[in-house]
Design an enzyme around this catalytic site. Structure first.
Site, PDB file in Angstrom:
ATOM      1  N   CYS A  96      -2.651   0.106   8.035  1.00  0.00           N
ATOM      2  CA  CYS A  96      -1.381   0.575   7.469  1.00  0.00           C
ATOM      3  C   CYS A  96      -0.570  -0.474   6.713  1.00  0.00           C
ATOM      4  O   CYS A  96      -0.342  -0.357   5.510  1.00  0.00           O
ATOM      5  CB  CYS A  96      -0.518   1.159   8.579  1.00  0.00           C
ATOM      6  N   HIS A 152       6.933   0.934   7.953  1.00  0.00           N
ATOM      7  CA  HIS A 152       5.939   0.047   8.578  1.00  0.00           C
ATOM      8  C   HIS A 152       5.790  -1.293   7.859  1.00  0.00           C
ATOM      9  O   HIS A 152       4.697  -1.847   7.765  1.00  0.00           O
ATOM     10  CB  HIS A 152       4.579   0.738   8.683  1.00  0.00           C
TER      11      HIS A 152
END
Length: 573
Positions: A96, A152
């Site tokens: 990610c 994130h």
């Protein structure tokens, strides 16, 4: 060579499945928009900077889109891709944070210090503050910038938040994964907190709304409140289809015949996300943006095979440097494309979106030094050759060193125990431990009896630390040519040495107990300030046991008030 050519052809054949038909006018369950007829597209024009919608999905496997032959229904994505340009030589990162950081900065992760793992919730770490981000460059070009979805990229300081990194508005989560309804995220036993934010505030009132629905509706509201005469950039980073596997029942019912439960739930989430994209596209048309818009669709990494995803027929999965971890689903849909309805085999990497989109926005790149991305719009829109000839997938000096790697195996110039991967032209090199390396067909998690599985099980026992593939001829990475072509291995190792000389130190600080949500009102969010100094970077001692009972009481109280607040809001509505 005949075998290689046949292998390459089989992939083309696999990807040539037609898209499913769908009705642009049919209302869906995702957004509560009207059903007025939409105007036909006007001829493409670049008289004004285009509106840019960048859609990023989470953990969607390479196989998990209709036009790649999937059993999952994605009629919207199939239609948009078919009418635009499919990117079939498109690369992302295996996990990610690295993909998101490279999208936002246009730089390889070795140049931002994020080359190891992800940014974890309790780490005092974020996207380096000296980096000028993509939305900041678009703001300079006169764009209104908005982010909806998963960040994130760190949040330990307020300066790390999306609204401080170039976005005018933000609705979404700061951590890596949350519950799709409650927005709770646990970073270990007892370390749980709420993670849905509106701007820089906690969005407690949104709890209970399925995130895919919520995000699509927010995009529609943004478009409704903005003028199509002014350029807009919306970054839609769906939480879907990352775990936990959660979906409204009506979508799961469509896949009731699927025997594998994880695959069934995963498929439902993909189809729900597909309908969300449909409604975003519908809103672009309804509010007058579509004719001067560019829609980019991208996955962030390969699918997680034990959580329902599939990268078939590619090798590997999320978290690996095999093709199944780094080759992504990607396409561009726009009335402004000169050569529509094409499949492009131009080499494109996620870092390329930064210079490509800033150039489309007529922004200034002259004052941005050290970009690793290229402007690939001519390759996409006009079918020209890509300016990119190689991709550094990564060099991770902190990852577990391969047991059988050595400097000797790397011709004395590279320690092959170090995890690294690079593609140069048609050649791909991997060193160290590339990660789980089997071929996993859809709905099969273990005990695949085919010959490829047995071949991989045999190769695992060869005590290797170097692999070389002609990735153009052998996209499935079945034929390791490292022993036959040591000259190519040495050439690519020299390229790794070159890149490694430009790498900055890894940023991967120890976790800090001050980040615990119980010390921040029960929610994940910034806990440090500029006055906190270096002590935040190294972390502190673990919390003392005397705090345990207090934390438990706080958790119970937080849960009680959250449920009470949700009921009150429901009654008010």
């Amino acid at each position: 060579m005949a075998v290689y050519a046949l292998t390459g052809f089989s992939l083309v054949s696999l990807l040539s499945f037609g898209y499913l038909s769908w009705d642009w006018m049919k209302p869906s369950l995702v957004a509560d928009v009207a059903t007025d007829p939409m105007e036909k597209s006007l001829p493409p024009t670049f008289t004004r900077p285009p509106h840019i919608i960048f859609i990023l999905t989470d953990d969607q496997g390479y196989h998990d889109v209709g036009y790649h032959g999937s059993d999952i229904q994605t009629p919207t994505l199939d239609r948009l891709a078919a009418e635009g340009v499919k990117l079939e030589n498109y690369y992302i990162q295996p996990i990610c944070t690295p993909s998101r950081s490279q999208l936002i900065t246009g730089r390889y992760q070795i140049h931002t210090g994020l080359q190891h793992s992800i940014i974890r919730p309790r780490q005092p770490n974020c996207l380096p503050l000296d980096q000028v981000t993509l939305p900041q460059k678009l703001q300079e070009a006169g764009y209104s910038t908005h982010m909806v979805g998963k960040w994130h990229l760190g949040f330990y300081k307020k300066e790390c938040l999306p609204t401080r990194r170039g976005f005018d508005t933000f609705l979404g989560s700061l951590t890596g994964n949350v519950d799709y309804y409650t927005y709770d995220n646990c970073d270990g036993p007892g370390v749980c907190g709420y993670d849905l934010h509106e701007g820089e505030d906690v969005a407690w009132d949104q709890s209970g709304k399925y995130s895919t629905f919520l995000y699509a509706q927010r995009v529609s509201k943004i478009l409704a409140s903005h003028s199509p005469k002014e350029p807009i950039f919306i970054y839609v980073a769906f939480q879907a289809v990352h775990t936990p596997l959660q979906s409204p029942k009506e979508y799961i019912y469509r896949y009731r015949s699927m025997g594998n439960v994880a695959r069934r739930k995963y498929a439902a989430m993909v189809t729900c996300m597909d309908e969300a994209v449909k409604n975003i596209t519908w809103a672009l048309k309804k509010y007058g943006y579509y004719d001067n818009s560019v829609i980019v669709f991208s996955t962030d990494n390969g699918g997680q095979t034990f959580s329902g995803g599939s990268n078939w027929p590619l090798r590997g999965r999320k978290g690996t440097y095999w093709e199944g971890g780094v080759r992504g689903i990607g396409f561009v849909h726009s009335p402004l494309i000169k050569r529509k309805r094409q499949t492009s085999w131009a080499l494109v990497h996620i870092t390329d979106w930064y210079p490509t989109l800033v150039s489309l926005a007529r922004g200034n790149l002259s004052n941005v030094q050290g970009l690793d991305g290229y402007n690939v719009w001519p390759a996409i829109s006009e079918g020209k050759e890509s300016p990119r000839t190689e991709i550094l997938h990564n060099i991770d000096p902190l990852y577990n060193h391969a047991k059988y790697g050595s400097l000797e195996d790397g011709f004395g110039i590279w320690n092959t125990a170090v995890q690294a991967s690079i593609r140069v032209g048609e050649w791909k090199l991997l060193t160290g431990d590339p990660g789980y390396s089997d071929w996993i067909p859809p709905q099969t998690l273990t005990n695949f009896p085919g010959s490829w599985w047995n071949l991989e099980r045999l190769s695992n026992g060869l005590k290797k630390s170097v692999w070389l593939f002609n990735i153009t001829a052998d996209p499935y990475e079945r034929y390791d040519l490292s022993e036959q072509r040591p000259d190519v291995v040495r050439t690519l190792l020299m390229r790794l040495v070159h890149y490694n000389r430009t790498a900055i130190p890894v940023r991967y600080p120890a976790e800090n107990p001050r980040a615990h949500p119980d010390f921040n009102g029960g929610a994940w969010g910034p806990w440090a300030s500029d006055d906190d100094g270096e002590e935040w970077e190294g972390g502190r001692e673990p919390l003392k046991s005397r705090n345990k009972k207090k934390k438990c009481k706080i958790c119970k109280l937080r849960s009680f008030f959250r449920k009470l607040n949700t009921r009150l809001m429901s009654n008010r509505i």
